[in-house]
Design a protein around this motif. Structure first.
Motif, PDB file in Angstrom:
ATOM      1  N   HIS A  48     -15.154 -35.391 -10.900  1.00  0.00           N
ATOM      2  CA  HIS A  48     -16.205 -34.346 -11.236  1.00  0.00           C
ATOM      3  C   HIS A  48     -15.503 -33.052 -10.666  1.00  0.00           C
ATOM      4  O   HIS A  48     -14.865 -33.190  -9.375  1.00  0.00           O
ATOM      5  CB  HIS A  48     -17.310 -34.688 -10.759  1.00  0.00           C
ATOM      6  N   ALA A 100     -18.218 -38.260  -3.223  1.00  0.00           N
ATOM      7  CA  ALA A 100     -17.163 -38.951  -3.935  1.00  0.00           C
ATOM      8  C   ALA A 100     -16.395 -39.591  -3.125  1.00  0.00           C
ATOM      9  O   ALA A 100     -16.442 -39.709  -1.649  1.00  0.00           O
ATOM     10  CB  ALA A 100     -16.344 -37.831  -4.675  1.00  0.00           C
ATOM     11  N   ASP A 101     -15.527 -40.655  -3.428  1.00  0.00           N
ATOM     12  CA  ASP A 101     -14.578 -41.173  -2.694  1.00  0.00           C
ATOM     13  C   ASP A 101     -13.448 -40.445  -1.916  1.00  0.00           C
ATOM     14  O   ASP A 101     -13.015 -40.690  -1.071  1.00  0.00           O
ATOM     15  CB  ASP A 101     -13.921 -42.474  -3.445  1.00  0.00           C
ATOM     16  N   ALA A 143     -12.703 -41.465 -11.984  1.00  0.00           N
ATOM     17  CA  ALA A 143     -13.857 -40.771 -12.468  1.00  0.00           C
ATOM     18  C   ALA A 143     -13.952 -39.413 -11.679  1.00  0.00           C
ATOM     19  O   ALA A 143     -14.230 -39.215 -10.639  1.00  0.00           O
ATOM     20  CB  ALA A 143     -15.121 -41.630 -12.217  1.00  0.00           C
ATOM     21  N   ARG A 197      -7.711 -38.394 -14.328  1.00  0.00           N
ATOM     22  CA  ARG A 197      -8.348 -38.930 -15.348  1.00  0.00           C
ATOM     23  C   ARG A 197      -7.395 -40.051 -15.732  1.00  0.00           C
ATOM     24  O   ARG A 197      -7.781 -41.276 -16.212  1.00  0.00           O
ATOM     25  CB  ARG A 197      -9.056 -38.209 -16.191  1.00  0.00           C
ATOM     26  N   GLU A 219     -13.769 -35.627  -6.482  1.00  0.00           N
ATOM     27  CA  GLU A 219     -14.529 -34.603  -6.619  1.00  0.00           C
ATOM     28  C   GLU A 219     -13.679 -33.296  -6.464  1.00  0.00           C
ATOM     29  O   GLU A 219     -12.748 -33.409  -5.244  1.00  0.00           O
ATOM     30  CB  GLU A 219     -15.636 -34.457  -5.548  1.00  0.00           C
ATOM     31  N   THR A 228     -13.940 -42.464  -7.361  1.00  0.00           N
ATOM     32  CA  THR A 228     -14.788 -41.273  -7.876  1.00  0.00           C
ATOM     33  C   THR A 228     -14.054 -40.100  -6.886  1.00  0.00           C
ATOM     34  O   THR A 228     -13.532 -40.466  -5.770  1.00  0.00           O
ATOM     35  CB  THR A 228     -16.058 -41.262  -7.577  1.00  0.00           C
TER      36      THR A 228
END
Length: 238
Positions: free
Chosen positions: A136, A43-44, A134, A129, A113, A111
């Motif tokens: 996870h 992820a970023d 995005a 969010r 994580e 993104t």
């Protein structure tokens, strides 16, 4: 003073700190770690919310790649750096809210994580969010109550506990579950309310007070050291 840290170096450090502060620790671990075998995804931004998560990622040979590595606080950052990872960001407030405040202006369309336990606060995921990320979540480990936990609940019920330091909502819940299994839940809560109760963070305060436990100490810094020092100081001032 009851302490509920996992039975590893954290418990040993807690006992040593309390001894230095002139307090006798009652070690009663309320959390045990069950690794899931998962590792953080690419992820970023990759966010770690505990020392345990950092250590499990290292054990799994996780590679951050080009990710911005974020630690919830100094203990987590120290564990990541000890494993050879560079930590890019640490919030001013060592909490899920602090992480959202830090990351929300940065993560729009990125993104993210979140690597943590199975009992992580939804505040972090929802906040990121809402900021447009995005998100996870990877559950690196589960937190369970160790078999035999509850000596501190018996002491509280007997009026023999001077203080307790709760480090998460889950430690509160597991303490009460252990007391209930022994048939002393109401007496244990009464014993806590006659003692000095310190907690880390507002979510833990809300959990404790929602169960009828009066909270005396919530340190501004969300670390066990600050919690222990302020709880001992409150106890000494009685």
């Amino acid at each position: 003073m009851a302490v509920f840290r996992p039975d590893d170096d954290r418990l040993a450090a807690a006992r040593s700190l309390l001894a230095d502060l002139g307090a006798e620790a009652v070690p009663d671990p309320m959390l045990a770690v069950e690794p899931t075998g998962e590792r953080p995804r690419e992820a970023d931004y990759v966010v770690f919310t505990s020392k345990t998560g950092a250590e499990l990622a290292a054990d799994a040979d996780w590679e951050p790649g080009a990710a911005t590595v974020v630690a919830i606080g100094p203990k987590t950052a120290d564990a990541l750096e000890a494993a050879g990872y560079a930590v890019d960001l640490v919030p001013d407030a060592f909490s899920s809210t602090g992480l959202v405040d830090l990351l929300a202006p940065r993560v729009g369309a990125a993104t993210v994580e979140v690597a943590r336990s199975d009992h992580g606060s939804p505040v972090l995921l929802d906040g990121l969010r809402d900021a447009g990320a995005a998100v996870h979540e990877t559950v690196l480990y589960r937190l369970v109550r160790p078999e035999g936990a509850g000596e501190s609940a018996t002491l509280a019920a007997d009026g023999a506990l001077d203080a307790a330091c709760f480090t998460s909502s889950l430690t509160v819940e597991h303490f009460l579950d252990a007391a209930a299994e022994r048939g002393i839940r109401a007496d244990a809560v009464g014993g806590l309310n006659a003692a000095v109760v310190g907690v880390i963070g507002e979510p833990t305060r809300e959990t404790a007070e929602g169960e009828g436990i009066a909270v005396d100490v919530v340190p501004a810094e969300a670390t066990f050291e600050a919690l222990a020092r302020e709880t001992v100081a409150r106890l000494d001032s009685r």
